[in-house]
Design a protein around this motif. Structure first.
Motif, PDB file in Angstrom:
ATOM      1  N   ALA A 208      41.185  31.431  44.020  1.00 26.64           N
ATOM      2  CA  ALA A 208      42.101  30.983  42.965  1.00 26.64           C
ATOM      3  C   ALA A 208      41.447  29.963  42.045  1.00 26.64           C
ATOM      4  N   HIS A 209      40.126  29.747  42.193  1.00 29.86           N
ATOM      5  CA  HIS A 209      39.430  28.764  41.351  1.00 29.86           C
ATOM      6  C   HIS A 209      39.534  29.134  39.872  1.00 29.86           C
ATOM      7  N   GLY A 210      39.432  30.422  39.565  1.00 29.97           N
ATOM      8  CA  GLY A 210      39.541  30.856  38.177  1.00 29.97           C
ATOM      9  C   GLY A 210      40.905  30.554  37.594  1.00 29.97           C
ATOM     10  N   GLU A 211      41.949  30.644  38.417  1.00 29.00           N
ATOM     11  CA  GLU A 211      43.291  30.367  37.916  1.00 29.00           C
ATOM     12  C   GLU A 211      43.505  28.867  37.722  1.00 29.00           C
ATOM     13  N   LEU A 212      42.789  28.034  38.472  1.00 32.34           N
ATOM     14  CA  LEU A 212      42.838  26.596  38.220  1.00 32.34           C
ATOM     15  C   LEU A 212      42.186  26.271  36.876  1.00 32.34           C
ATOM     16  N   ILE A 213      41.127  27.027  36.520  1.00 40.27           N
ATOM     17  CA  ILE A 213      40.540  26.915  35.184  1.00 40.27           C
ATOM     18  C   ILE A 213      41.579  27.291  34.126  1.00 40.27           C
ATOM     19  N   MET A 214      42.295  28.382  34.399  1.00 40.38           N
ATOM     20  CA  MET A 214      43.332  28.843  33.462  1.00 40.38           C
ATOM     21  C   MET A 214      44.420  27.789  33.277  1.00 40.38           C
ATOM     22  N   ILE A 215      44.806  27.125  34.356  1.00 38.75           N
ATOM     23  CA  ILE A 215      45.844  26.092  34.261  1.00 38.75           C
ATOM     24  C   ILE A 215      45.375  24.952  33.358  1.00 38.75           C
ATOM     25  N   GLY A 216      44.106  24.554  33.474  1.00 39.67           N
ATOM     26  CA  GLY A 216      43.568  23.524  32.592  1.00 39.67           C
ATOM     27  C   GLY A 216      43.611  23.942  31.135  1.00 39.67           C
ATOM     28  N   ALA A 217      43.329  25.231  30.869  1.00 38.21           N
ATOM     29  CA  ALA A 217      43.351  25.724  29.487  1.00 38.21           C
ATOM     30  C   ALA A 217      44.771  25.720  28.935  1.00 38.21           C
TER      31      ALA A 217
ATOM     32  N   ALA B 230      43.983  34.791  51.322  1.00 41.02           N
ATOM     33  CA  ALA B 230      45.142  33.958  50.958  1.00 41.02           C
ATOM     34  C   ALA B 230      45.003  33.416  49.536  1.00 41.02           C
ATOM     35  N   THR B 231      43.833  32.898  49.208  1.00 39.26           N
ATOM     36  CA  THR B 231      43.652  32.334  47.864  1.00 39.26           C
ATOM     37  C   THR B 231      43.640  33.425  46.803  1.00 39.26           C
ATOM     38  N   TRP B 232      43.183  34.619  47.164  1.00 39.56           N
ATOM     39  CA  TRP B 232      43.244  35.730  46.213  1.00 39.56           C
ATOM     40  C   TRP B 232      44.695  36.082  45.907  1.00 39.56           C
ATOM     41  N   GLY B 233      45.524  36.108  46.930  1.00 41.07           N
ATOM     42  CA  GLY B 233      46.952  36.361  46.713  1.00 41.07           C
ATOM     43  C   GLY B 233      47.588  35.273  45.864  1.00 41.07           C
ATOM     44  N   ILE B 234      47.202  34.011  46.102  1.00 35.90           N
ATOM     45  CA  ILE B 234      47.732  32.903  45.293  1.00 35.90           C
ATOM     46  C   ILE B 234      47.288  33.032  43.843  1.00 35.90           C
TER      47      ILE B 234
ATOM     48  N   LEU C 140      49.679  33.003  40.560  1.00 40.29           N
ATOM     49  CA  LEU C 140      49.523  32.084  39.429  1.00 40.29           C
ATOM     50  C   LEU C 140      49.408  32.844  38.109  1.00 40.29           C
ATOM     51  N   ILE C 141      48.685  33.956  38.118  1.00 41.25           N
ATOM     52  CA  ILE C 141      48.554  34.767  36.905  1.00 41.25           C
ATOM     53  C   ILE C 141      49.921  35.288  36.468  1.00 41.25           C
TER      54      ILE C 141
ATOM     55  N   ASP D  79      44.303  35.987  32.020  1.00 38.56           N
ATOM     56  CA  ASP D  79      43.129  36.481  32.739  1.00 38.56           C
ATOM     57  C   ASP D  79      41.874  35.657  32.444  1.00 38.56           C
ATOM     58  N   LEU D  80      42.029  34.478  31.855  1.00 41.63           N
ATOM     59  CA  LEU D  80      40.865  33.669  31.488  1.00 41.63           C
ATOM     60  C   LEU D  80      39.971  33.382  32.684  1.00 41.63           C
ATOM     61  N   GLY D  81      40.553  32.968  33.801  1.00 45.68           N
ATOM     62  CA  GLY D  81      39.748  32.582  34.960  1.00 45.68           C
ATOM     63  C   GLY D  81      38.993  33.731  35.588  1.00 45.68           C
TER      64      GLY D  81
END
Length: 500
Positions: A237-246, A304-308, A312-313, A424-426
């Protein structure tokens, strides 16, 4: 009575037809002549190089001039309109205002007609500005190379040979089949010099593009270097944390646009900490509710993090919609710096490179000089011993994971300045981030920096040779072979992964 007379005089001035500086006879020829006659008259106006003639030319471009107090309609076709625009630009070369002269010189650098040579000569004779004068010299050379005078052509070739402009290369290349042997030899020598300088300019541009891409990869991978490199957690889910920052940056931008429009250029100063805080809070919540129960179980953590990440997306799509949203650069990040002809360094990229360096220095100091950094390093090196001496390992896990997530938010804030922001940014950066961390050496910030910059530069070099898709494939194959030979990465592996 005196007031009445003054009022009548003022009214007469206001109602009087415009008085042009151009000679009345030339104005009549413009009105009555055919297109060739009009072009010939324009050449004479340009040769006079009097900026006072600009109002007449502007009226002419609009298709109406006033002669003998009467408006006269004039048909202006595309050819005549181009000639008028060029004549106006040529006359602006002698305008007292520097900004006007600079804009006119840049406009004529793209293409000047031979009839503009007198105006360019007059402007060059009086120009002292160090930025405008070289432009005028280049325009003179461009016009002089078409001259019938051999000495003037040789002088123009010499001037073009000292420039860094691709236009000079094109002009000199046209002389390779010139009938005059001396002209041909001089042009070939000048062309070789110009091509050498342009080659260095292209290399400089490629290097900057590689460093720019590397800084983006570094920002995206720094958070992962902590959550995966130091803690051993495979956080999909690291990419989605990037998305949240954006998206946090997008919300701060809208807040400033709606409530503080006068301070819009400062919104990024508030968006940076906001993006860090938003992603950090989401990351800490993720660690407390899911990840803490999965330490030492990498496959379950990955699933688990992939599902999260999917959750988030979908949440972002529900709140903001599936379409990309636009994040606008502050004015001080717009435009670029031209270091060589054809090599422009965008201010947005320069700021991101500097920002990545500042973030890297900050993380290095935090890990090396603060109590939290000491605890993180202690837990990473020997978790059991750190717990024995009183380090609250569970709390350190939460803060370390939150720190890595906050760094992902900073990456999202930076990425929002160079592209659109979407759900889909992350996904575009998660694979590259893992590659950077693995190649650099798990748990090694120095390796992460070298891997990010190296992959960025190699990627850009390969793109010029084989295209973006082939470059990605070649880089991936290289990384696979590299890991086969050196599975610990550039530097020795450290961290909780070693213990397990």
């Amino acid at each position: 009575m005196r007031a009445l007379l003054l009022g009548l005089m003022l009214l007469c001035v206001l109602l009087a037809p415009p008085a042009y500086a151009v000679d009345a006879a030339l104005a009549q020829r413009i009105a009555a002549g055919d297109n060739d006659e009009k072009v010939a008259v324009l050449a004479k106006i340009v040769a006079a190089a009097d900026p006072k003639d600009i109002p007449f030319l502007q009226s002419l471009a609009e298709g109406t001039v006033t002669l003998d107090g009467k408006p006269v309609e004039i048909t202006v076709n595309n050819r005549l309109r181009r000639e008028i625009e060029g004549a106006i630009a040529a006359l602006k070369l002698v305008d007292p205002d520097r900004t006007t002269r600079l804009a006119a010189a840049k406009e004529l650098s793209g293409g000047a007609e031979p009839g503009m040579l007198p105006a360019v000569k007059k402007a060059l004779a009086t120009e002292k500005d160090p930025e405008i004068k070289p432009l005028l010299e280049a325009i003179m050379a461009t016009l002089g190379i078409k001259s019938t005078d051999k000495a003037e052509r040789l002088a123009a070739i010499k001037t073009l040979g000292a420039s860094n402009s691709p236009t000079s290369r094109t002009l000199l290349a046209e002389l390779k089949d010139d009938a005059d042997v001396e002209i041909k030899a001089a042009s070939q020598q000048a062309l070789k010099a110009v091509e050498g300088r342009l080659a260095w300019a292209e290399r400089a541009g490629l290097l900057f593009a590689g460093i720019s891409l590397g800084s983006i990869l570094l920002l995206a991978a720094l958070g992962l270097a902590i959550t995966y490199g130091l803690m051993g957690v495979i956080n999909m889910a690291h990419g989605e944390l990037i998305m949240i920052g954006a998206y946090t940056t997008y919300l701060v931008q809208n807040l400033f646009r709606a409530h503080f429009p006068g301070a819009f250029d400062a919104y990024l100063l508030f968006a940076v900490p906001a993006a860090f805080a938003a992603s950090m809070l989401v990351g800490m919540a993720l660690e407390r509710t899911v990840v803490r129960f999965l330490y030492g179980r990498p496959l379950e953590t990955l699933l688990a993090t992939w599902g999260i990440s999917l959750m988030l997306i979908q949440a972002v799509r529900t709140i903001f919609g599936a379409q990309n949203v636009q994040v606008e650069n502050p004015s001080w990040m717009s435009g670029g710096m031209e270091i060589l002809s054809g090599v422009v360094l965008p201010y947005s990229r320069i700021v991101i490179i500097a920002f990545a360096g500042a973030v890297l220095v900050g993380i290095g100091l935090l890990l090396a000089k603060t109590r939290l950094g000491l605890f993180v390093r202690g837990v990473t090196q020997n978790r059991a011993m750190a717990s024995c001496v009183g380090v609250p390992t569970a709390r350190v896990d939460m803060w370390a994971f939150g720190l890595g997530s906050g760094l992902a938010g900073l990456a999202g804030c930076a990425l929002s300045q160079i592209g659109n922001v979407g759900p889909d940014l992350g996904q575009s950066y998660i694979v590259d981030s893992f590659l950077v961390v693995v190649v650099g050496g798990v748990g090694q910030l120095a390796g992460t920096v070298l891997a990010a910059l190296g992959l960025g530069i190699v990627n850009k070099l390969l793109e010029t040779w084989a295209g973006a898709v082939i470059a990605k494939i070649v880089v991936l194959v290289f990384i696979i072979l590299f890991i086969q030979k050196r599975p610990q990465g550039m530097f020795a592996m450290k961290g909780r992964a070693v213990e397990s």
